[in-house]
Design an enzyme around this catalytic site. Sequence first.
Site, PDB file in Angstrom:
ATOM      1  NE  ARG A 242      -0.820  -0.109   4.830  1.00  0.00           N
ATOM      2  CZ  ARG A 242      -1.458  -0.003   5.971  1.00  0.00           C
ATOM      3  NH1 ARG A 242      -2.746   0.658   5.999  1.00  0.00           N
ATOM      4  NH2 ARG A 242      -1.087  -0.463   7.193  1.00  0.00           N
TER       5      ARG A 242
ATOM      6  CE  LYS B  11       1.990   2.609   6.223  1.00  0.00           C
ATOM      7  NZ  LYS B  11       2.676   2.297   7.488  1.00  0.00           N
TER       8      LYS B  11
ATOM      9  N   GLY C 285      -4.578  -2.053  -0.014  1.00  0.00           N
ATOM     10  CA  GLY C 285      -3.818  -1.074  -0.440  1.00  0.00           C
ATOM     11  C   GLY C 285      -4.207   0.217   0.302  1.00  0.00           C
TER      12      GLY C 285
ATOM     13  CG  ASP D  80       8.134  -6.946   6.795  1.00  0.00           C
ATOM     14  OD1 ASP D  80       8.369  -7.845   7.641  1.00  0.00           O
ATOM     15  OD2 ASP D  80       7.247  -6.336   6.886  1.00  0.00           O
ATOM     16  CG  ASN D  81       7.912  -3.422   9.503  1.00  0.00           C
ATOM     17  OD1 ASN D  81       7.450  -3.230   8.206  1.00  0.00           O
ATOM     18  ND2 ASN D  81       6.990  -3.897  10.318  1.00  0.00           N
TER      19      ASN D  81
ATOM     20  CG  ASP E 188       6.939   0.240   7.510  1.00  0.00           C
ATOM     21  OD1 ASP E 188       6.907   1.015   6.787  1.00  0.00           O
ATOM     22  OD2 ASP E 188       6.642  -1.109   6.987  1.00  0.00           O
TER      23      ASP E 188
HETATM   24  P1  AMP Z   1       3.213  -4.360   8.052  1.00  0.00           P
HETATM   25  O1  AMP Z   1       2.945  -5.101   9.185  1.00  0.00           O
HETATM   26  O2  AMP Z   1       2.177  -2.880   8.112  1.00  0.00           O
HETATM   27  O3  AMP Z   1       4.658  -4.018   8.341  1.00  0.00           O
HETATM   28  O4  AMP Z   1       2.804  -4.711   6.586  1.00  0.00           O
HETATM   29  C1  AMP Z   1       3.113  -5.914   6.107  1.00  0.00           C
HETATM   30  C2  AMP Z   1       3.091  -6.095   4.659  1.00  0.00           C
HETATM   31  O5  AMP Z   1       1.575  -5.828   4.585  1.00  0.00           O
HETATM   32  C3  AMP Z   1       3.706  -5.280   3.792  1.00  0.00           C
HETATM   33  O6  AMP Z   1       3.843  -5.798   2.780  1.00  0.00           O
HETATM   34  C4  AMP Z   1       2.485  -4.191   3.696  1.00  0.00           C
HETATM   35  O7  AMP Z   1       2.722  -3.592   2.279  1.00  0.00           O
HETATM   36  C5  AMP Z   1       1.220  -5.237   3.622  1.00  0.00           C
HETATM   37  N1  AMP Z   1       0.049  -4.378   3.989  1.00  0.00           N
HETATM   38  C6  AMP Z   1      -0.322  -4.050   5.011  1.00  0.00           C
HETATM   39  N2  AMP Z   1      -1.472  -3.282   5.025  1.00  0.00           N
HETATM   40  C7  AMP Z   1      -2.053  -3.330   3.739  1.00  0.00           C
HETATM   41  C8  AMP Z   1      -2.918  -2.783   3.037  1.00  0.00           C
HETATM   42  N3  AMP Z   1      -4.127  -2.232   3.715  1.00  0.00           N
HETATM   43  N4  AMP Z   1      -3.299  -3.158   1.679  1.00  0.00           N
HETATM   44  C9  AMP Z   1      -2.163  -3.778   1.090  1.00  0.00           C
HETATM   45  N5  AMP Z   1      -0.868  -4.407   1.849  1.00  0.00           N
HETATM   46  C10 AMP Z   1      -0.853  -3.910   3.195  1.00  0.00           C
HETATM   47 MG    MG Z   2       5.757  -3.044   6.930  1.00  0.00          MG
END
Ligand code: AMP
Ligand code: MG
Length: 535
Positions: A113, A133, A146, A280-281, A290
Amino acid sequence: MNAEEKIALLDTLHFDNRFVRELPADPESDKHPRQVLGACYSRVQPAHVARPQCVAYSKDMAARLDLPPYVCESDYFTRIFSGNRLAAGMEPYATCYGGHQFGQWAGQLGDGRVINLGEVINRKGERWTLQLKGAGPTPYSRRADGLAVLRSSVREFLCSEAMHHLGIPTTRALSLILTGEKVLRDMFYDGNPQNEPGAIVCRVSPSFTRFGSFEIFSARGDLDLLRKLVDYTIRTDFPHLGEPSPEVYSAWFHEVCLSTAALVVHWQRVGFVHGVMNTDNMSILGLTIDYGPYGWLENYDPAWTPNTTDAAGRRYRFGNQPQIAFWNLAQLANAIYPLLEQVEPLQQGLALYRDSFALGWQAMMADKLGLARFNPATDDDLVSELLTLLHLAEMDMILFYRKLAQIDAASANKLNDEALLAPLLEACYTELRENLKIRLVKWLKSYLERIRQDETPAEVRRDKMNAVNPKYVLRNYLAQLATDQAEQGDFSMIENLLELLRRPYDEQPEQEKFAVKRPDWARHRPGCSMLSCSS
Ligand code: AMP
Ligand code: MG
Protein backbone atom coordinates in the site's frame (compact mmCIF):
# COMPACT_ATOMS: atom_id res chain seq x y z
CA MET A 1 1.96 34.49 -6.57
CA ASN A 2 -0.84 33.07 -8.66
CA ALA A 3 -2.01 29.48 -8.90
CA GLU A 4 -0.08 28.90 -12.12
CA GLU A 5 3.20 29.85 -10.48
CA LYS A 6 2.54 27.58 -7.49
CA ILE A 7 2.03 24.73 -9.90
CA ALA A 8 5.26 25.61 -11.61
CA LEU A 9 7.20 25.31 -8.36
CA LEU A 10 6.13 21.74 -7.65
CA ASP A 11 6.86 20.86 -11.23
CA THR A 12 10.39 22.19 -10.94
CA LEU A 13 11.42 19.82 -8.14
CA HIS A 14 14.52 18.08 -9.37
CA PHE A 15 13.85 14.34 -9.64
CA ASP A 16 16.66 11.90 -10.23
CA ASN A 17 15.01 8.48 -10.12
CA ARG A 18 18.02 6.30 -9.69
CA PHE A 19 16.22 3.30 -8.18
CA VAL A 20 14.02 2.74 -11.22
CA ARG A 21 16.78 3.71 -13.62
CA GLU A 22 19.43 1.34 -12.33
CA LEU A 23 17.52 -1.66 -11.02
CA PRO A 24 15.50 -4.25 -12.95
CA ALA A 25 11.78 -3.58 -13.40
CA ASP A 26 8.85 -5.98 -13.47
CA PRO A 27 7.95 -6.31 -17.17
CA GLU A 28 4.25 -6.70 -16.35
CA SER A 29 2.32 -3.52 -15.78
CA ASP A 30 -0.99 -4.54 -14.22
CA LYS A 31 -1.53 -4.44 -10.49
CA HIS A 32 -3.15 -7.79 -9.78
CA PRO A 33 -1.55 -9.52 -6.78
CA ARG A 34 1.19 -11.91 -7.82
CA GLN A 35 4.75 -13.08 -7.23
CA VAL A 36 7.08 -10.68 -8.99
CA LEU A 37 10.23 -12.52 -10.03
CA GLY A 38 13.52 -11.12 -11.28
CA ALA A 39 12.65 -7.49 -10.50
CA CYS A 40 13.20 -4.96 -7.69
CA TYR A 41 10.01 -3.03 -8.40
CA SER A 42 6.80 -2.74 -10.42
CA ARG A 43 5.55 0.42 -12.05
CA VAL A 44 2.13 1.32 -10.69
CA GLN A 45 -0.02 4.44 -10.62
CA PRO A 46 -1.61 5.77 -7.42
CA ALA A 47 -5.41 5.30 -7.28
CA HIS A 48 -7.61 8.33 -7.88
CA VAL A 49 -9.33 9.56 -4.70
CA ALA A 50 -12.68 11.31 -4.38
CA ARG A 51 -12.19 14.50 -2.36
CA PRO A 52 -8.65 15.00 -1.10
CA GLN A 53 -8.27 17.38 1.83
CA CYS A 54 -4.94 18.32 3.40
CA VAL A 55 -5.06 17.77 7.17
CA ALA A 56 -1.50 18.81 7.96
CA TYR A 57 1.97 19.06 6.52
CA SER A 58 5.37 19.29 8.14
CA LYS A 59 6.95 22.68 7.59
CA ASP A 60 10.32 21.26 8.59
CA MET A 61 10.22 18.46 6.04
CA ALA A 62 8.80 20.79 3.40
CA ALA A 63 11.67 23.22 3.97
CA ARG A 64 14.12 20.35 3.62
CA LEU A 65 12.60 19.73 0.18
CA ASP A 66 12.80 23.47 -0.62
CA LEU A 67 8.99 23.77 -0.59
CA PRO A 68 7.72 27.05 0.92
CA PRO A 69 4.43 27.12 2.89
CA TYR A 70 2.38 28.72 0.11
CA VAL A 71 3.14 25.76 -2.12
CA CYS A 72 2.15 23.26 0.58
CA GLU A 73 -1.05 25.14 1.23
CA SER A 74 -2.11 25.06 -2.43
CA ASP A 75 -4.70 22.75 -3.96
CA TYR A 76 -2.10 21.51 -6.34
CA PHE A 77 0.00 20.17 -3.45
CA THR A 78 -3.06 18.30 -2.13
CA ARG A 79 -3.75 16.83 -5.54
CA ILE A 80 -0.20 15.63 -5.92
CA PHE A 81 0.22 14.17 -2.44
CA SER A 82 -3.14 12.42 -2.57
CA GLY A 83 -1.96 10.67 -5.71
CA ASN A 84 -4.49 12.38 -7.96
CA ARG A 85 -1.84 13.98 -10.10
CA LEU A 86 1.85 13.46 -10.78
CA ALA A 87 4.30 16.36 -10.77
CA ALA A 88 6.83 16.55 -13.56
CA GLY A 89 9.59 14.01 -13.04
CA MET A 90 7.62 11.56 -10.86
CA GLU A 91 7.80 7.88 -11.93
CA PRO A 92 5.61 5.87 -9.54
CA TYR A 93 6.56 2.35 -8.47
CA ALA A 94 6.15 -0.22 -5.70
CA THR A 95 9.13 -2.24 -4.49
CA CYS A 96 9.45 -5.98 -4.00
CA TYR A 97 10.64 -7.23 -0.63
CA GLY A 98 10.13 -10.16 1.70
CA GLY A 99 10.57 -10.65 5.39
CA HIS A 100 10.48 -12.67 8.55
CA GLN A 101 7.24 -11.93 10.36
CA PHE A 102 7.05 -12.90 14.03
CA GLY A 103 10.03 -15.18 13.57
CA GLN A 104 8.81 -17.02 10.45
CA TRP A 105 9.84 -16.56 6.85
CA ALA A 106 6.81 -15.00 5.14
CA GLY A 107 7.95 -14.94 1.51
CA GLN A 108 7.15 -11.99 -0.73
CA LEU A 109 5.58 -8.96 0.99
CA GLY A 110 6.51 -5.77 -0.84
CA ASP A 111 4.95 -2.31 -1.01
CA GLY A 112 1.34 -3.45 -0.69
CA ARG A 113 0.00 0.00 0.00
CA VAL A 114 2.93 2.23 -0.71
CA ILE A 115 3.63 3.89 -4.01
CA ASN A 116 6.97 5.62 -4.43
CA LEU A 117 6.90 8.81 -6.46
CA GLY A 118 10.60 9.26 -7.12
CA GLU A 119 13.76 10.73 -5.65
CA VAL A 120 14.06 14.48 -5.16
CA ILE A 121 17.49 16.08 -5.08
CA ASN A 122 17.19 19.21 -2.96
CA ARG A 123 19.28 22.37 -3.26
CA LYS A 124 21.80 20.96 -0.80
CA GLY A 125 22.21 17.91 -3.02
CA GLU A 126 20.45 15.54 -0.59
CA ARG A 127 18.51 12.64 -2.11
CA TRP A 128 15.00 12.11 -0.69
CA THR A 129 12.63 9.38 -1.86
CA LEU A 130 8.97 10.42 -1.64
CA GLN A 131 6.26 7.80 -1.22
CA LEU A 132 2.52 7.72 -0.62
CA LYS A 133 1.25 5.27 2.00
CA GLY A 134 -2.35 4.23 1.41
CA ALA A 135 -2.44 5.16 -2.29
CA GLY A 136 -4.15 2.01 -3.56
CA PRO A 137 -3.37 -1.51 -4.65
CA THR A 138 -0.10 -2.74 -6.13
CA PRO A 139 1.05 -6.19 -7.26
CA TYR A 140 2.21 -6.64 -3.63
CA SER A 141 -1.16 -5.99 -1.97
CA ARG A 142 -1.91 -9.71 -1.57
CA ARG A 143 -5.51 -9.93 -0.28
CA ALA A 144 -5.61 -6.41 1.14
CA ASP A 145 -6.88 -3.13 -0.29
CA GLY A 146 -3.78 -0.95 -0.46
CA LEU A 147 -5.42 1.72 1.67
CA ALA A 148 -4.80 3.33 5.06
CA VAL A 149 -7.14 4.88 7.61
CA LEU A 150 -6.93 8.23 9.37
CA ARG A 151 -6.06 6.91 12.85
CA SER A 152 -2.96 5.03 11.68
CA SER A 153 -1.98 7.86 9.34
CA VAL A 154 -2.18 10.47 12.12
CA ARG A 155 0.01 8.20 14.23
CA GLU A 156 2.58 7.74 11.48
CA PHE A 157 2.61 11.41 10.48
CA LEU A 158 3.02 12.79 14.00
CA CYS A 159 5.39 10.14 15.30
CA SER A 160 7.86 10.28 12.44
CA GLU A 161 8.24 14.02 12.88
CA ALA A 162 8.36 13.67 16.69
CA MET A 163 11.11 11.05 16.44
CA HIS A 164 13.14 13.31 14.17
CA HIS A 165 12.97 16.12 16.71
CA LEU A 166 13.93 13.70 19.48
CA GLY A 167 17.14 13.16 17.53
CA ILE A 168 16.22 9.56 16.65
CA PRO A 169 16.93 8.28 13.14
CA THR A 170 13.64 7.89 11.33
CA THR A 171 11.82 8.13 8.05
CA ARG A 172 10.03 11.48 7.80
CA ALA A 173 6.53 12.64 6.89
CA LEU A 174 5.68 15.50 4.56
CA SER A 175 1.89 15.49 4.47
CA LEU A 176 -1.29 13.93 5.81
CA ILE A 177 -4.26 13.99 3.46
CA LEU A 178 -7.82 12.72 3.82
CA THR A 179 -9.03 10.95 0.71
CA GLY A 180 -12.73 11.68 1.21
CA GLU A 181 -13.38 7.94 0.92
CA LYS A 182 -14.28 5.32 3.50
CA VAL A 183 -12.17 2.29 4.27
CA LEU A 184 -13.51 -0.81 5.98
CA ARG A 185 -11.42 -2.05 8.90
CA ASP A 186 -11.93 -4.71 11.54
CA MET A 187 -9.72 -3.02 14.12
CA PHE A 188 -9.35 -5.97 16.48
CA TYR A 189 -10.08 -8.74 13.99
CA ASP A 190 -13.10 -9.68 16.06
CA GLY A 191 -15.85 -9.54 13.45
CA ASN A 192 -16.73 -5.87 13.99
CA PRO A 193 -15.65 -4.08 10.83
CA GLN A 194 -16.29 -0.32 10.69
CA ASN A 195 -16.06 2.24 7.94
CA GLU A 196 -13.25 4.66 8.72
CA PRO A 197 -11.98 7.77 6.91
CA GLY A 198 -9.23 6.94 4.42
CA ALA A 199 -5.97 8.89 4.47
CA ILE A 200 -2.60 9.08 2.76
CA VAL A 201 0.73 10.05 4.30
CA CYS A 202 3.60 11.16 2.14
CA ARG A 203 6.66 9.58 3.71
CA VAL A 204 10.17 10.75 2.95
CA SER A 205 13.51 9.04 3.44
CA PRO A 206 16.93 8.81 1.81
CA SER A 207 16.04 5.14 1.25
CA PHE A 208 13.18 2.81 2.14
CA THR A 209 15.21 -0.35 1.58
CA ARG A 210 14.68 -2.95 4.29
CA PHE A 211 16.48 -6.08 5.48
CA GLY A 212 13.66 -7.95 3.74
CA SER A 213 14.54 -6.28 0.42
CA PHE A 214 17.72 -8.41 0.38
CA GLU A 215 16.20 -11.49 1.99
CA ILE A 216 13.67 -12.01 -0.79
CA PHE A 217 16.27 -12.39 -3.56
CA SER A 218 18.48 -14.57 -1.41
CA ALA A 219 15.55 -16.82 -0.46
CA ARG A 220 14.72 -17.21 -4.14
CA GLY A 221 18.33 -18.03 -4.97
CA ASP A 222 18.43 -15.00 -7.29
CA LEU A 223 22.01 -14.06 -6.45
CA ASP A 224 22.35 -11.84 -9.48
CA LEU A 225 19.54 -9.59 -8.26
CA LEU A 226 20.80 -9.80 -4.68
CA ARG A 227 24.19 -8.52 -5.81
CA LYS A 228 22.63 -5.79 -7.92
CA LEU A 229 20.61 -4.46 -5.00
CA VAL A 230 23.52 -4.68 -2.54
CA ASP A 231 25.86 -2.91 -4.99
CA TYR A 232 23.23 -0.29 -5.72
CA THR A 233 22.66 0.32 -2.00
CA ILE A 234 26.37 0.64 -1.28
CA ARG A 235 26.94 3.03 -4.18
CA THR A 236 23.89 5.14 -3.39
CA ASP A 237 23.64 5.18 0.39
CA PHE A 238 27.11 4.11 1.57
CA PRO A 239 29.39 5.72 -1.06
CA HIS A 240 32.13 6.35 1.53
CA LEU A 241 32.74 2.56 1.63
CA GLY A 242 34.09 2.56 -1.92
CA GLU A 243 33.36 0.31 -4.89
CA PRO A 244 31.59 -2.95 -3.96
CA SER A 245 33.86 -5.96 -3.27
CA PRO A 246 33.76 -8.77 -0.69
CA GLU A 247 35.68 -6.54 1.76
CA VAL A 248 33.25 -3.70 1.16
CA TYR A 249 30.30 -6.07 1.74
CA SER A 250 31.76 -6.87 5.17
CA ALA A 251 32.34 -3.22 6.00
CA TRP A 252 28.79 -2.46 4.88
CA PHE A 253 27.30 -5.16 7.10
CA HIS A 254 29.37 -3.86 10.03
CA GLU A 255 28.00 -0.38 9.47
CA VAL A 256 24.43 -1.68 9.37
CA CYS A 257 25.07 -3.51 12.67
CA LEU A 258 26.40 -0.33 14.28
CA SER A 259 23.59 1.93 13.10
CA THR A 260 20.97 -0.63 14.18
CA ALA A 261 22.56 -0.79 17.63
CA ALA A 262 22.54 3.00 17.88
CA LEU A 263 18.86 3.06 16.87
CA VAL A 264 17.77 0.56 19.49
CA VAL A 265 19.71 2.43 22.19
CA HIS A 266 17.65 5.51 21.26
CA TRP A 267 14.38 3.57 21.45
CA GLN A 268 15.29 2.25 24.90
CA ARG A 269 16.25 5.76 26.00
CA VAL A 270 12.84 7.27 25.28
CA GLY A 271 10.63 4.22 25.93
CA PHE A 272 9.57 3.66 22.34
CA VAL A 273 8.16 0.24 21.49
CA HIS A 274 8.10 -0.34 17.74
CA GLY A 275 5.57 -3.14 18.03
CA VAL A 276 6.31 -5.02 14.78
CA MET A 277 10.06 -5.53 14.39
CA ASN A 278 9.65 -7.92 11.47
CA THR A 279 12.62 -7.90 9.11
CA ASP A 280 10.56 -6.08 6.48
CA ASN A 281 10.27 -3.25 9.00
CA MET A 282 14.04 -2.90 9.56
CA SER A 283 15.66 -0.09 7.59
CA ILE A 284 19.06 -0.71 6.01
CA LEU A 285 19.95 2.84 7.13
CA GLY A 286 19.12 2.15 10.78
CA LEU A 287 16.03 4.37 10.67
CA THR A 288 12.79 3.87 12.54
CA ILE A 289 10.44 2.75 9.79
CA ASP A 290 6.81 1.63 9.44
CA TYR A 291 4.89 3.19 12.28
CA GLY A 292 2.14 0.67 12.98
CA PRO A 293 1.04 -0.51 16.43
CA TYR A 294 3.94 1.26 18.15
CA GLY A 295 3.60 2.77 21.61
CA TRP A 296 5.37 4.72 24.34
CA LEU A 297 6.03 3.23 27.73
CA GLU A 298 4.02 5.05 30.34
CA ASN A 299 4.26 2.96 33.51
CA TYR A 300 7.71 1.42 33.04
CA ASP A 301 7.32 -2.23 32.11
CA PRO A 302 9.88 -4.14 30.03
CA ALA A 303 7.24 -6.77 29.17
CA TRP A 304 4.84 -4.26 27.63
CA THR A 305 3.86 -4.26 23.99
CA PRO A 306 1.08 -2.14 22.56
CA ASN A 307 0.49 -4.68 19.79
CA THR A 308 -2.50 -6.90 20.57
CA THR A 309 -1.62 -9.05 17.54
CA ASP A 310 1.52 -10.02 19.51
CA ALA A 311 -0.14 -10.34 22.91
CA ALA A 312 0.41 -14.07 23.25
CA GLY A 313 4.17 -14.29 22.67
CA ARG A 314 5.09 -10.65 23.32
CA ARG A 315 7.98 -11.14 20.94
CA TYR A 316 8.24 -7.39 20.34
CA ARG A 317 7.94 -6.22 23.97
CA PHE A 318 10.03 -3.23 25.05
CA GLY A 319 12.69 -5.25 26.86
CA ASN A 320 13.15 -7.64 23.95
CA GLN A 321 13.90 -5.06 21.27
CA PRO A 322 17.71 -5.33 21.56
CA GLN A 323 17.59 -9.13 21.13
CA ILE A 324 15.17 -8.89 18.24
CA ALA A 325 17.37 -6.41 16.40
CA PHE A 326 20.22 -8.91 16.81
CA TRP A 327 18.05 -11.72 15.46
CA ASN A 328 17.03 -9.58 12.50
CA LEU A 329 20.65 -8.73 11.74
CA ALA A 330 21.39 -12.46 11.76
CA GLN A 331 18.70 -12.90 9.09
CA LEU A 332 20.33 -10.17 7.02
CA ALA A 333 23.70 -11.88 7.49
CA ASN A 334 22.22 -15.15 6.20
CA ALA A 335 20.76 -13.34 3.23
CA ILE A 336 24.01 -11.73 2.10
CA TYR A 337 26.25 -14.68 2.96
CA PRO A 338 26.30 -15.93 -0.67
CA LEU A 339 28.02 -12.70 -1.69
CA LEU A 340 30.81 -13.11 0.84
CA GLU A 341 31.03 -16.88 1.22
CA GLN A 342 32.72 -16.25 4.53
CA VAL A 343 31.15 -16.55 7.93
CA GLU A 344 33.70 -14.64 10.03
CA PRO A 345 33.01 -11.11 8.81
CA LEU A 346 29.32 -11.64 9.41
CA GLN A 347 29.93 -13.01 12.88
CA GLN A 348 32.20 -10.06 13.58
CA GLY A 349 29.36 -7.75 12.58
CA LEU A 350 26.97 -9.44 14.97
CA ALA A 351 29.56 -9.24 17.76
CA LEU A 352 29.99 -5.57 16.91
CA TYR A 353 26.25 -5.10 17.34
CA ARG A 354 26.32 -6.83 20.71
CA ASP A 355 29.28 -4.84 22.02
CA SER A 356 28.25 -1.46 20.69
CA PHE A 357 24.72 -1.93 21.96
CA ALA A 358 26.03 -2.84 25.43
CA LEU A 359 28.39 0.13 25.58
CA GLY A 360 25.86 2.47 24.00
CA TRP A 361 23.20 1.40 26.46
CA GLN A 362 25.49 2.00 29.44
CA ALA A 363 26.49 5.43 28.17
CA MET A 364 22.84 6.23 27.52
CA MET A 365 21.82 5.22 31.04
CA ALA A 366 24.67 7.30 32.47
CA ASP A 367 23.38 10.29 30.48
CA LYS A 368 19.82 9.72 31.62
CA LEU A 369 21.01 9.73 35.23
CA GLY A 370 23.38 12.65 34.77
CA LEU A 371 26.51 10.64 35.57
CA ALA A 372 29.79 11.82 34.09
CA ARG A 373 30.45 8.28 32.84
CA PHE A 374 29.17 4.78 33.43
CA ASN A 375 31.27 2.94 35.99
CA PRO A 376 30.23 -0.74 35.98
CA ALA A 377 31.63 -1.29 39.48
CA THR A 378 29.00 0.98 41.01
CA ASP A 379 26.51 1.69 38.26
CA ASP A 380 25.47 -1.82 37.18
CA ASP A 381 23.72 -2.25 40.52
CA LEU A 382 22.46 1.32 40.64
CA VAL A 383 20.78 1.00 37.24
CA SER A 384 19.39 -2.49 37.68
CA GLU A 385 17.82 -1.60 41.04
CA LEU A 386 16.35 1.55 39.47
CA LEU A 387 14.76 -0.36 36.60
CA THR A 388 13.31 -2.90 39.02
CA LEU A 389 11.84 -0.11 41.11
CA LEU A 390 10.43 1.81 38.15
CA HIS A 391 8.59 -1.35 37.19
CA LEU A 392 7.36 -2.26 40.67
CA ALA A 393 6.28 1.31 41.41
CA GLU A 394 4.48 1.67 38.06
CA MET A 395 6.44 4.83 37.48
CA ASP A 396 5.80 6.98 34.43
CA MET A 397 9.17 6.74 32.74
CA ILE A 398 9.09 10.12 31.02
CA LEU A 399 8.00 12.08 34.09
CA PHE A 400 10.36 10.21 36.41
CA TYR A 401 13.60 11.25 34.74
CA ARG A 402 12.53 14.89 34.41
CA LYS A 403 11.67 14.98 38.12
CA LEU A 404 14.90 13.23 39.04
CA ALA A 405 16.84 15.95 37.21
CA GLN A 406 15.21 18.58 39.45
CA ILE A 407 16.55 17.05 42.66
CA ASP A 408 19.58 18.92 43.86
CA ALA A 409 22.10 16.58 45.46
CA ALA A 410 23.44 19.28 47.80
CA SER A 411 20.18 20.44 49.38
CA ALA A 412 18.60 16.95 49.33
CA ASN A 413 20.64 16.18 52.47
CA LYS A 414 18.45 18.49 54.49
CA LEU A 415 15.19 16.80 53.52
CA ASN A 416 13.47 14.03 55.42
CA ASP A 417 12.64 10.85 53.52
CA GLU A 418 9.09 11.83 52.78
CA ALA A 419 10.01 15.21 51.35
CA LEU A 420 12.81 13.64 49.34
CA LEU A 421 10.47 11.13 47.74
CA ALA A 422 7.44 13.39 47.25
CA PRO A 423 8.24 14.77 43.76
CA LEU A 424 8.97 11.31 42.38
CA LEU A 425 5.74 9.86 43.72
CA GLU A 426 3.87 12.26 41.47
CA ALA A 427 5.05 10.08 38.58
CA CYS A 428 3.53 6.85 40.00
CA TYR A 429 0.38 5.26 38.67
CA THR A 430 -0.40 3.50 41.97
CA GLU A 431 -0.29 4.14 45.70
CA LEU A 432 3.04 2.71 46.89
CA ARG A 433 3.35 0.13 49.64
CA GLU A 434 5.56 1.17 52.54
CA ASN A 435 8.36 -1.30 51.74
CA LEU A 436 8.56 0.01 48.18
CA LYS A 437 8.84 3.57 49.45
CA ILE A 438 11.70 2.51 51.70
CA ARG A 439 13.47 0.86 48.77
CA LEU A 440 13.01 3.94 46.62
CA VAL A 441 14.43 6.23 49.30
CA LYS A 442 17.36 3.90 49.70
CA TRP A 443 17.98 3.97 45.96
CA LEU A 444 17.63 7.72 45.82
CA LYS A 445 20.17 8.19 48.60
CA SER A 446 22.69 5.95 46.88
CA TYR A 447 22.05 7.81 43.61
CA LEU A 448 22.63 11.19 45.25
CA GLU A 449 25.80 9.88 46.83
CA ARG A 450 26.96 8.72 43.40
CA ILE A 451 26.13 12.15 41.93
CA ARG A 452 28.20 13.90 44.58
CA GLN A 453 31.25 11.83 43.58
CA ASP A 454 31.11 13.35 40.10
CA GLU A 455 31.10 16.90 41.47
CA THR A 456 29.07 18.05 38.47
CA PRO A 457 27.34 21.37 39.29
CA ALA A 458 23.59 20.87 39.85
CA GLU A 459 22.46 22.99 36.88
CA VAL A 460 24.95 21.34 34.55
CA ARG A 461 23.71 17.91 35.59
CA ARG A 462 20.07 18.97 35.24
CA ASP A 463 20.61 20.43 31.75
CA LYS A 464 22.51 17.35 30.63
CA MET A 465 19.75 15.07 31.85
CA ASN A 466 17.02 17.18 30.29
CA ALA A 467 18.85 17.05 26.98
CA VAL A 468 18.38 13.25 26.78
CA ASN A 469 15.18 12.77 28.80
CA PRO A 470 12.34 14.27 26.78
CA LYS A 471 9.56 16.12 28.54
CA TYR A 472 7.07 15.67 25.68
CA VAL A 473 6.48 12.49 23.72
CA LEU A 474 3.52 11.40 21.61
CA ARG A 475 1.77 9.65 24.47
CA ASN A 476 -0.50 6.95 23.13
CA TYR A 477 -3.69 8.69 24.23
CA LEU A 478 -2.67 12.02 22.68
CA ALA A 479 -2.52 10.56 19.18
CA GLN A 480 -5.92 8.99 19.80
CA LEU A 481 -7.47 12.29 20.97
CA ALA A 482 -6.01 14.07 17.94
CA THR A 483 -7.56 11.40 15.70
CA ASP A 484 -10.96 11.60 17.43
CA GLN A 485 -11.01 15.36 16.83
CA ALA A 486 -9.81 15.05 13.24
CA GLU A 487 -12.60 12.57 12.55
CA GLN A 488 -14.97 15.37 13.61
CA GLY A 489 -13.27 17.74 11.18
CA ASP A 490 -11.11 19.57 13.75
CA PHE A 491 -7.42 19.33 12.84
CA SER A 492 -6.14 21.77 15.47
CA MET A 493 -4.85 19.15 17.89
CA ILE A 494 -2.74 17.56 15.17
CA GLU A 495 -1.29 20.98 14.46
CA ASN A 496 -0.68 21.64 18.18
CA LEU A 497 1.04 18.30 18.73
CA LEU A 498 3.19 18.74 15.64
CA GLU A 499 4.36 22.09 16.99
CA LEU A 500 4.76 20.86 20.60
CA LEU A 501 6.85 17.88 19.56
CA ARG A 502 9.31 20.01 17.62
CA ARG A 503 10.94 20.88 20.97
CA PRO A 504 10.48 17.75 23.07
CA TYR A 505 13.31 18.49 25.51
CA ASP A 506 12.36 22.10 26.23
CA GLU A 507 10.18 23.27 29.05
CA GLN A 508 7.06 24.70 27.40
CA PRO A 509 5.12 26.05 30.38
CA GLU A 510 1.98 26.84 28.39
CA GLN A 511 1.87 23.19 27.22
CA GLU A 512 2.19 21.57 30.64
CA LYS A 513 -1.07 19.65 30.12
CA PHE A 514 0.69 17.45 27.57
CA ALA A 515 3.35 16.44 30.09
CA VAL A 516 1.17 14.63 32.57
CA LYS A 517 0.48 11.00 33.36
CA ARG A 518 -1.84 9.07 31.12
CA PRO A 519 -5.40 9.67 32.33
CA ASP A 520 -7.25 6.69 33.81
CA TRP A 521 -9.75 6.47 30.99
CA ALA A 522 -6.91 5.80 28.53
CA ARG A 523 -5.44 2.82 30.35
CA HIS A 524 -7.46 0.20 28.51
CA ARG A 525 -9.05 2.22 25.73
CA PRO A 526 -8.42 0.83 22.21
CA GLY A 527 -5.99 3.03 20.35
CA CYS A 528 -4.39 4.24 23.59
CA SER A 529 -2.84 1.15 25.09
CA MET A 530 -4.13 -1.53 22.74
CA LEU A 531 -3.35 -1.45 19.05
CA SER A 532 -3.40 -4.08 16.38
CA CYS A 533 -1.74 -4.39 12.99
CA SER A 534 -5.05 -3.32 11.40
CA SER A 535 -4.38 0.08 9.92
P1 AMP B 1 3.21 -4.13 8.06
O1 AMP B 1 2.78 -5.13 9.08
O2 AMP B 1 2.40 -2.85 8.06
O3 AMP B 1 4.66 -3.88 8.05
O4 AMP B 1 2.84 -4.75 6.63
C1 AMP B 1 3.31 -6.00 6.20
C2 AMP B 1 3.00 -6.17 4.74
O5 AMP B 1 1.59 -6.08 4.51
C3 AMP B 1 3.62 -5.13 3.82
O6 AMP B 1 4.01 -5.78 2.66
C4 AMP B 1 2.50 -4.16 3.57
O7 AMP B 1 2.64 -3.51 2.35
C5 AMP B 1 1.29 -5.09 3.56
N1 AMP B 1 0.06 -4.39 3.92
C6 AMP B 1 -0.32 -3.96 5.14
N2 AMP B 1 -1.52 -3.37 5.08
C7 AMP B 1 -1.93 -3.43 3.80
C8 AMP B 1 -3.09 -2.99 3.09
N3 AMP B 1 -4.10 -2.37 3.69
N4 AMP B 1 -3.14 -3.23 1.76
C9 AMP B 1 -2.15 -3.86 1.12
N5 AMP B 1 -1.04 -4.30 1.73
C10 AMP B 1 -0.92 -4.10 3.05
MG1 MG C 1 5.88 -2.88 7.00
